[in-house]
Design a protein around this motif. Structure first.
Motif, PDB file in Angstrom:
ATOM      1  N   ARG A  27       0.813  -1.220   0.000  1.00 34.59           N
ATOM      2  CA  ARG A  27       0.000   0.000   0.000  1.00 34.59           C
ATOM      3  C   ARG A  27       0.846   1.269   0.000  1.00 34.59           C
ATOM      4  NH1 ARG A  27      -1.177  -1.984   5.129  1.00 34.59           N
ATOM      5  NH2 ARG A  27      -3.259  -2.593   4.442  1.00 34.59           N
ATOM      6  N   GLU A  28       2.118   1.176   0.434  1.00 31.56           N
ATOM      7  CA  GLU A  28       2.966   2.367   0.448  1.00 31.56           C
ATOM      8  C   GLU A  28       3.599   2.649  -0.908  1.00 31.56           C
ATOM      9  OE1 GLU A  28       2.941   4.349   3.002  1.00 31.56           O
ATOM     10  OE2 GLU A  28       1.632   2.940   4.049  1.00 31.56           O
ATOM     11  N   ASP A  34       3.962   3.755  -4.732  1.00 32.29           N
ATOM     12  CA  ASP A  34       3.269   4.777  -5.520  1.00 32.29           C
ATOM     13  C   ASP A  34       2.293   4.138  -6.489  1.00 32.29           C
ATOM     14  OD1 ASP A  34       4.810   6.981  -4.426  1.00 32.29           O
ATOM     15  OD2 ASP A  34       6.486   6.215  -5.605  1.00 32.29           O
ATOM     16  N   ARG A  40      -1.089   3.749  -4.204  1.00 38.89           N
ATOM     17  CA  ARG A  40      -1.065   3.891  -2.744  1.00 38.89           C
ATOM     18  C   ARG A  40      -2.127   3.007  -2.072  1.00 38.89           C
ATOM     19  NH1 ARG A  40       1.569   8.961  -1.639  1.00 38.89           N
ATOM     20  NH2 ARG A  40       3.458   8.856  -2.923  1.00 38.89           N
ATOM     21  N   ILE A  92      -0.102  11.867  -8.133  1.00 40.10           N
ATOM     22  CA  ILE A  92      -0.783  10.740  -7.500  1.00 40.10           C
ATOM     23  C   ILE A  92      -2.202  11.099  -7.077  1.00 40.10           C
ATOM     24  CG2 ILE A  92      -0.805   9.334  -5.392  1.00 40.10           C
ATOM     25  CD1 ILE A  92       2.223   9.027  -5.728  1.00 40.10           C
TER      26      ILE A  92
END
Length: 401
Positions: free
Chosen positions: A310-311, A313, A328, A356
């Motif tokens: 999840r971290e 990009d 993300r 993002i």
């Protein structure tokens, strides 16, 4: 990560080394320096791969003449590598280099060393005292019973004392060895002995992958301890690999901002719905040369993929013949499995163009729900406890109770 060791600061051309400056990457050309065009081409390739400073050999008069033509056309500061002939150091200074590297094991006459230091001082050029376990002065080798950390540091401090006799202190130091434990111990001792910036490296590390492993073990250990101001991977390979590896190490340790791709991937397991190794290699090849400073994840299944990465990009997880693209940790698009790599490239370029947050705001309608439905179906087929954790825990409690 320990705090960076405080040091003096020197400047190699426009590049600061030590004194709180970012840790820099160095490499060395493998061309004949007299080959001006060939050497320049390699310098530009090294700069593009992440080298902040490049060293060129100056082993003959023709090399010094080549440097005079190369220096004004180089994209990065150049250091002349000098062995045995102190007059070539003087010639390299005249050629306009930004610094010198001297090996105390090769130039041993004190008057010659002082002469070079005086000239460097007058021109405002730094010198690296480059001690090497393989070329240690025989007198020191005998005194210390071999190439010990104490012997390497003694070689460096002896040369430093000669510099100080003429008031020259614009110095950085290296104490390299091909043995990783010896190299680490020598640098630790040196860091406790002087306050000059240190150039880290495992000399003669060899070809990849072993050379990469040895260099990373030695350099990475010291950097994590806060020791080291500039680094070089000494590989038996195209020097571009050295620059790229050095830059990647600094990025991985958080010592430099990400400049290029950071591709992460799961190691695969029985839940994987796709050949993770193949997809990861294809994605890396497709993205590597685009200079996209993103962390991109390739995950083998949608059960845990988007959550575990999840971290990142950007990432993609495979499930039931489809690729679930996430940003993300949020699924923004679902594509056929055959289009996974192409879709990753498209999304990476889209993020670079729009950002993002903009991509998250324009996620495909229903993508998140479709991914969750696929995840639920896979969990239903494999069970919420695919590894029988509950049964194992019950047995553990019986045994331990």
């Amino acid at each position: 990560m320990n705090p960076r060791r405080p040091t003096r600061q020197i400047h190699v051309g426009s590049v600061a080394v030590g004194g709180g400056a970012p840790v820099t990457v160095q490499s060395m050309t493998t061309t004949k320096t007299a080959d001006v065009d060939g050497t320049l081409a390699q310098i530009y390739a090294l700069s593009g791969a992440g080298a902040d400073i490049v060293r060129c050999t100056c082993n003959e008069e023709e090399a010094a003449e080549g440097l005079a033509r190369i220096v004004p056309r180089s994209p990065v500061p150049l250091i002349a590598d000098i062995h045995f002939q102190y007059k070539l150091a003087l010639a390299a200074i005249e050629a306009g280099v930004a610094g010198l590297r001297l090996n105390p094991g090769n130039i041993r006459k004190a008057d010659h060393i002082r002469t070079v230091a005086r000239e460097a001082k007058d021109r405002g050029l730094p010198i690296r005292i480059g001690v090497n376990a393989g070329s240690l002065d025989p007198v020191l080798y005998e005194r210390f019973g071999g190439a010990t950390p104490e012997a390497l540091v003694a070689s460096a401090t002896h040369e430093l004392a000669l510099f100080e006799e003429v008031g020259f202190t614009d110095v950085k130091i290296s104490v390299k060895a091909s043995s990783v434990p010896l190299m680490i111990d020598a640098y630790r001792l040196l860091a406790d002995t002087v306050d000059h910036p240190l150039h880290l490296g495992v000399t003669e590390a060899g070809p990849p992958p072993n050379g990469l492993i040895k260099s990373t073990a030695g350099i990475g250990t010291l950097l994590a301890e806060g020791i080291g101001d500039t680094i070089r991977f000494s590989l038996t390979a195209d020097p571009v690999e050295e620059a790229r590896a050095g830059r990647k190490l600094l990025e991985a340790l958080g010592l430099r901002d990400r400049k290029g791709l950071d591709l992460i991937a799961c190691p695969s397991c029985g839940r994987a719905e796709v050949d993770v190794i193949r997809v990861a290699k294809e994605a890396e090849a497709a993205l590597a040369d685009r200079n996209i400073p993103l962390q991109v994840a390739v995950m083998g299944c949608v059960v845990n993929g988007p959550g575990e990465a999840r971290e990142a990009d950007l990432g993609i997880a495979a499930g039931r013949g489809k690729g679930h693209l996430f940003v993300r940790g949020h699924v923004v698009r679902v594509v056929p499995e055959a289009q996974m790599v192409d879709a990753l490239v498209e999304e990476a370029e889209r993020i670079m163009a729009d950002g993002i947050e903009a991509r998250l705001a324009s996620a495909d309608a229903g993508a998140e729900a479709e991914a969750e439905a696929t995840r639920a179906a896979l969990l239903g087929a494999q069970g919420d406890d695919a590894n029988d954790d509950a049964v194992r825990i019950a047995r553990i409690r019986d045994l331990a109770g």
